[in-house]
Design a protein around this motif. Structure first.
Motif, PDB file in Angstrom:
ATOM      1  N   ILE B  36      -0.884   2.398  -3.211  1.00  0.00           N
ATOM      2  CA  ILE B  36      -2.052   2.438  -4.092  1.00  0.00           C
ATOM      3  C   ILE B  36      -3.102   1.357  -3.777  1.00  0.00           C
ATOM      4  N   PRO B  37      -2.690   0.079  -3.590  1.00  0.00           N
ATOM      5  CA  PRO B  37      -3.723  -0.919  -3.282  1.00  0.00           C
ATOM      6  C   PRO B  37      -4.521  -0.568  -2.025  1.00  0.00           C
ATOM      7  N   ALA B  38      -3.845  -0.004  -1.035  1.00  0.00           N
ATOM      8  CA  ALA B  38      -4.555   0.389   0.184  1.00  0.00           C
ATOM      9  C   ALA B  38      -5.516   1.547  -0.107  1.00  0.00           C
ATOM     10  N   LEU B  39      -5.086   2.471  -0.971  1.00  0.00           N
ATOM     11  CA  LEU B  39      -5.977   3.574  -1.356  1.00  0.00           C
ATOM     12  C   LEU B  39      -7.221   3.037  -2.039  1.00  0.00           C
ATOM     13  N   TYR B  40      -7.008   2.026  -2.886  1.00  0.00           N
ATOM     14  CA  TYR B  40      -8.145   1.397  -3.557  1.00  0.00           C
ATOM     15  C   TYR B  40      -9.097   0.799  -2.520  1.00  0.00           C
ATOM     16  N   GLN B  41      -8.539   0.038  -1.581  1.00  0.00           N
ATOM     17  CA  GLN B  41      -9.388  -0.602  -0.566  1.00  0.00           C
ATOM     18  C   GLN B  41     -10.159   0.443   0.234  1.00  0.00           C
ATOM     19  N   GLU B  42      -9.500   1.561   0.531  1.00  0.00           N
ATOM     20  CA  GLU B  42     -10.141   2.574   1.363  1.00  0.00           C
ATOM     21  C   GLU B  42     -11.186   3.401   0.618  1.00  0.00           C
ATOM     22  N   ASN B  43     -10.949   3.653  -0.661  1.00  0.00           N
ATOM     23  CA  ASN B  43     -11.832   4.592  -1.369  1.00  0.00           C
ATOM     24  C   ASN B  43     -12.759   3.971  -2.392  1.00  0.00           C
ATOM     25  N   CYS B  44     -12.408   2.828  -2.914  1.00  0.00           N
ATOM     26  CA  CYS B  44     -13.129   2.298  -4.073  1.00  0.00           C
ATOM     27  C   CYS B  44     -13.758   0.923  -3.829  1.00  0.00           C
ATOM     28  N   ALA B  45     -13.150   0.114  -2.950  1.00  0.00           N
ATOM     29  CA  ALA B  45     -13.518  -1.297  -2.831  1.00  0.00           C
ATOM     30  C   ALA B  45     -14.955  -1.527  -2.395  1.00  0.00           C
ATOM     31  N   SER B  46     -15.519  -0.631  -1.597  1.00  0.00           N
ATOM     32  CA  SER B  46     -16.873  -0.893  -1.103  1.00  0.00           C
ATOM     33  C   SER B  46     -17.875  -0.880  -2.255  1.00  0.00           C
ATOM     34  N   CYS B  47     -17.556  -0.206  -3.348  1.00  0.00           N
ATOM     35  CA  CYS B  47     -18.441  -0.217  -4.523  1.00  0.00           C
ATOM     36  C   CYS B  47     -17.925  -1.142  -5.632  1.00  0.00           C
ATOM     37  N   HIS B  48     -16.601  -1.084  -5.897  1.00  0.00           N
ATOM     38  CA  HIS B  48     -16.064  -1.831  -7.039  1.00  0.00           C
ATOM     39  C   HIS B  48     -15.583  -3.238  -6.669  1.00  0.00           C
ATOM     40  N   GLY B  49     -15.711  -3.617  -5.403  1.00  0.00           N
ATOM     41  CA  GLY B  49     -15.324  -4.967  -4.996  1.00  0.00           C
ATOM     42  C   GLY B  49     -13.896  -5.025  -4.484  1.00  0.00           C
ATOM     43  N   ALA B  50     -13.720  -5.678  -3.326  1.00  0.00           N
ATOM     44  CA  ALA B  50     -12.405  -5.772  -2.704  1.00  0.00           C
ATOM     45  C   ALA B  50     -11.444  -6.573  -3.576  1.00  0.00           C
ATOM     46  N   ASP B  51     -11.986  -7.410  -4.478  1.00  0.00           N
ATOM     47  CA  ASP B  51     -11.141  -8.243  -5.334  1.00  0.00           C
ATOM     48  C   ASP B  51     -11.011  -7.652  -6.744  1.00  0.00           C
ATOM     49  N   ASP B  95      -3.959  14.319  -7.361  1.00  0.00           N
ATOM     50  CA  ASP B  95      -3.909  13.942  -8.770  1.00  0.00           C
ATOM     51  C   ASP B  95      -2.976  12.750  -8.985  1.00  0.00           C
ATOM     52  N   ASP B  96      -1.815  12.767  -8.318  1.00  0.00           N
ATOM     53  CA  ASP B  96      -0.865  11.657  -8.460  1.00  0.00           C
ATOM     54  C   ASP B  96      -1.473  10.331  -7.998  1.00  0.00           C
ATOM     55  N   ASP B  97      -2.263  10.387  -6.943  1.00  0.00           N
ATOM     56  CA  ASP B  97      -2.888   9.160  -6.435  1.00  0.00           C
ATOM     57  C   ASP B  97      -3.930   8.646  -7.424  1.00  0.00           C
ATOM     58  N   ILE B  98      -4.665   9.571  -8.031  1.00  0.00           N
ATOM     59  CA  ILE B  98      -5.663   9.148  -9.021  1.00  0.00           C
ATOM     60  C   ILE B  98      -4.963   8.508 -10.225  1.00  0.00           C
ATOM     61  N   ARG B  99      -3.882   9.138 -10.673  1.00  0.00           N
ATOM     62  CA  ARG B  99      -3.106   8.530 -11.766  1.00  0.00           C
ATOM     63  C   ARG B  99      -2.614   7.150 -11.351  1.00  0.00           C
ATOM     64  N   GLY B 100      -2.077   7.069 -10.135  1.00  0.00           N
ATOM     65  CA  GLY B 100      -1.560   5.798  -9.614  1.00  0.00           C
ATOM     66  C   GLY B 100      -2.652   4.742  -9.589  1.00  0.00           C
ATOM     67  N   LEU B 101      -3.837   5.148  -9.142  1.00  0.00           N
ATOM     68  CA  LEU B 101      -4.946   4.202  -9.032  1.00  0.00           C
ATOM     69  C   LEU B 101      -5.355   3.648 -10.388  1.00  0.00           C
ATOM     70  N   VAL B 102      -5.531   4.538 -11.367  1.00  0.00           N
ATOM     71  CA  VAL B 102      -6.020   4.023 -12.647  1.00  0.00           C
ATOM     72  C   VAL B 102      -4.956   3.165 -13.342  1.00  0.00           C
ATOM     73  N   SER B 103      -3.664   3.532 -13.176  1.00  0.00           N
ATOM     74  CA  SER B 103      -2.614   2.683 -13.766  1.00  0.00           C
ATOM     75  C   SER B 103      -2.606   1.316 -13.097  1.00  0.00           C
ATOM     76  N   TYR B 104      -2.727   1.333 -11.772  1.00  0.00           N
ATOM     77  CA  TYR B 104      -2.746   0.079 -11.004  1.00  0.00           C
ATOM     78  C   TYR B 104      -3.908  -0.806 -11.454  1.00  0.00           C
ATOM     79  N   LEU B 105      -5.092  -0.211 -11.596  1.00  0.00           N
ATOM     80  CA  LEU B 105      -6.268  -1.001 -11.948  1.00  0.00           C
ATOM     81  C   LEU B 105      -6.136  -1.577 -13.353  1.00  0.00           C
ATOM     82  N   LYS B 106      -5.597  -0.770 -14.245  1.00  0.00           N
ATOM     83  CA  LYS B 106      -5.461  -1.228 -15.628  1.00  0.00           C
ATOM     84  C   LYS B 106      -4.472  -2.381 -15.744  1.00  0.00           C
TER      85      LYS B 106
END
Lengths: 104, 533
Positions: B36-51, B95-106
């Motif tokens: 999941i953290p890698a998915l975040y870095q690949e899909n979301c970090a460029s807008c929401h920040g790598a940190d 869908d599972d990855d999206i669920r994983g991502l939002v749980s991870y972020l929260k």
């Protein structure tokens, strides 16, 4: 089952404004701008997106597809939620907009 | 914000070390071995920040998402957010990855500032053209003057992928002459003031590309950090300075090789007396001297870096609370710096390296490159303000007297003014979150009143005039997917150039007139008498 009830709620506001004396296609365009373009693009979807292109498609097909999404005879969580709040008029207008687009 | 350091298990450290070998996942410190953290870095970090701390989009972490329902976050991630840059991930992520991502972020706090050292930067340099003497001696396409090139930062729907590129256009014919893929969204384009062939493009993940405009290709690239928009080129074209939000540093590079020469930790005492670590705001080179100026957003300081042995820094403190962008006037000897939180623009004298005066702006001043025009013997500076509040204005200052001339009422928050010596209007983009976002307003240079509103479409922003001042280019951003071209005088729409989610527009003419609105002759004259007036 409507797992995306929330999405309907989100888009309802956007979809239910009234076209004031505007040409039909313009009304369709307004809705396309407000909602549909987010996935299908104003003209074409993103090269990176998994969404079908609607521009220049057959008018009757687009209308029937939307009607089917609305009454859930065609199943897709997202499109069912989005089409659920469309009126017949909305469907005609939006379909006319996309059908009338020329693909470059 | 306070960051939380945790003890990492040996297994995590091994994974971390392995991850560090891959530049893109370098920052993904897996806590439970999940992808999941890698998915975040690949899909979301460029807008929401790598940190997870936010960048061009809001911060997504345990703090900011507290109390939010997982279902609503999942729906939002799936469908995107209408009329914003948040794309729909339905069909792109399972869908599972999206669920994983939002749980991870929260569940995950904002991450500690990662290291990205001089060595890391050095190791990231990529060479695409080994022998630059093999490059063509002149442009391989028809163009009368290289200053006619306009570069557009096309974001691409997902902020990365095929749609993300720098698009170069001939602003006389309005034809695309080159497209440079940038991996993640192109954010800023700058040009070498000394050698017309080089352009520099920085993307949302802080990679910097050196572009040969004659052959329209990438010559070299370097990763300067994880996120951060700022970029400046020195007046002699020899140095580049790039600054980051993640991590909190800036680097001076050799413009030729992109090899890093020195990094700067951005920290200092803010106007409230607190020692803070700071995001990098604007970085600017000036025709006035061999220096860079850099704004430390949170520290409220402007640093002047001399381009000589050791790159010494002069710190100008107490410039304002939360600095962001800036523009130059008077031959580049005066710098006008926007300060978000106290709604001022601070004038700095780069010769004495002192604050001249703090000038009143509108709410949340965002000058976006600014504009300076000469009207009836006065030098007027224009500053946009992107806050939505009671007083929605574009600020106009007399830059000789350093006083407010007028706060011009406009229909909403604004982000960037465009002007040209030969064009009658100063164009400002209305960005308020409703139908107004489709529009650009035109302020008459003489009457200082809004005289016309253009309905451009999409999220209309970043107006820019062509180098000859004949055409006004505007991005119909977000889902507008085109750049629209208007005649500067008649304001007739005359062309449209399709691209995905266009944003910043940068004319090569900027190297001649320094700040948009000034005439090139004015710059030469001022340069001659050392900027004194």
């Amino acid at each position: 089952m409507n797992r995306l009830a929330l999405l309907s709620a989100l888009t309802l506001g956007l979809l239910s404004f009234n076209p004031v004396n505007a040409a039909v296609i313009y009304a369709g365009k307004e809705k396309a701008i407000a909602v549909c373009s987010h996935c299908h693009g104003m003209i074409k979807p993103s090269v990176d997106a998994p969404f079908p292109s609607l521009a220049g498609r057959d008018l009757t097909y687009l209308k029937s597809a939307l009607a089917q999404y609305r009454d859930k005879t065609r199943k897709n969580d997202l499109m069912n939620a989005l089409a659920g709040s469309l009126t017949d008029n909305d469907i005609s207008n939006i379909a006319a907009y996309y059908a009338g687009l020329k693909i470059k | 914000m306070k960051t939380i350091k945790r003890n990492l298990s040996p297994a995590t450290l091994t994974r971390l070390a392995a991850a560090l070998l891959l530049p893109f996942s370098a920052f993904a410190a897996p806590t439970d071995g999940s992808k999941i953290p890698a998915l975040y870095q690949e899909n979301c970090a460029s807008c929401h920040g790598a940190d997870l701390g936010g960048f061009i989009a809001p911060a997504l972490n345990a703090d900011t998402l507290k109390g939010r329902s997982l279902t609503s976050l999942r729906t939002l991630t799936m469908a995107g957010s209408f009329d914003t840059l948040m794309p729909p991930f339905y069909g792109r992520l399972a869908d599972d990855d999206i669920r994983g991502l939002v749980s991870y972020l929260k569940a995950t706090p904002k991450q500690a500032n990662p290291a990205w050292t001089l060595e890391d930067i050095k190791a990231s340099v990529k060479v695409y053209v080994k022998d630059e003497s093999t490059l063509p001696a002149k442009p391989t396409y028809q163009i009368d003057d290289i200053n006619n090139i306009i570069g557009v930062a096309a974001r691409g729907k997902y902020g990365r992928g095929e749609g993300s590129k720098a698009v170069f256009i001939n602003s006389v014919t309005h034809q695309v002459i080159g497209e440079i893929p940038t991996g993640t969204a192109a954010h800023i384009i700058d040009y070498d003031p000394a050698n017309p062939r080089w352009a520099y493009v920085k993307n949302d993940s802080a990679e910097l590309f050196k572009i040969d405009l004659y052959s329209m290709q990438i010559v070299r690239s370097v990763k300067t950090g994880f996120n951060g928009p700022s970029l400046g080129v020195s007046r002699d074209g020899k140095y580049i300075m790039a600054g980051s939000y993640v991590p909190h540093n800036a680097v001076i590079l050799d413009a030729n090789t992109l090899e890093p020469l020195k990094t700067f930790e951005l920290e200092g005492i803010d106007p409230d007396g607190k020692q803070v670590s700071s995001d990098s705001g604007m970085i600017i080179g000036t025709p006035f001297a061999d220096i860079f100026a850099i704004a430390l957003e949170n520290a409220g300081q402007v640093w002047v870096v001399d381009l000589k042995e050791g790159f010494p820094v002069t710190r100008i403190e107490n410039v304002g609370r939360h600095l962001h962008d800036a523009f130059l006037s008077h031959g580049g000897s005066k710098l006008m710096v926007a300060s978000y939180d106290d709604s001022i623009v601070t004038a700095i004298d780069l010769k004495d390296r002192k604050i001249i005066k703090k000038l009143e702006a509108g709410c949340v001043p965002h000058v976006g490159g600014g504009s300076v025009v000469e009207v009836d013997g006065r030098t007027l500076g224009f500053g946009t303000n992107f806050g939505d509040c009671d007083k929605m204005v574009v600020s106009v200052w007399d830059l000789d007297k350093m006083e407010v001339v007028k706060q011009v009422p406009v229909s909403g928050g604004t982000e960037s003014p465009a002007a040209h010596a030969n064009a009658p209007y100063v164009a400002v983009d209305i960005i308020s979150k409703d139908r107004r976002a489709r529009t650009v307003q035109l302020i008459d240079k003489k009457s200082l009143e809004v005289v016309k509103t253009l309905d451009v479409g999409g999220h209309a922003y970043f107006p820019e005039y062509s180098a000859d001042g004949k055409f006004l280019y505007i991005s119909a951003g977000y889902n507008g997917d085109e750049v629209v071209v208007y005649d500067s005088n008649s304001l007739e729409k005359i062309a449209s150039i399709a691209m995905e989610s266009p944003a910043g527009i940068f004319s090569h003419g900027r190297v001649r007139y320094m700040t948009r609105g000034l005439s090139p002759d004015e710059l030469t004259k001022r340069d001659g008498d050392k900027g004194a007036k």
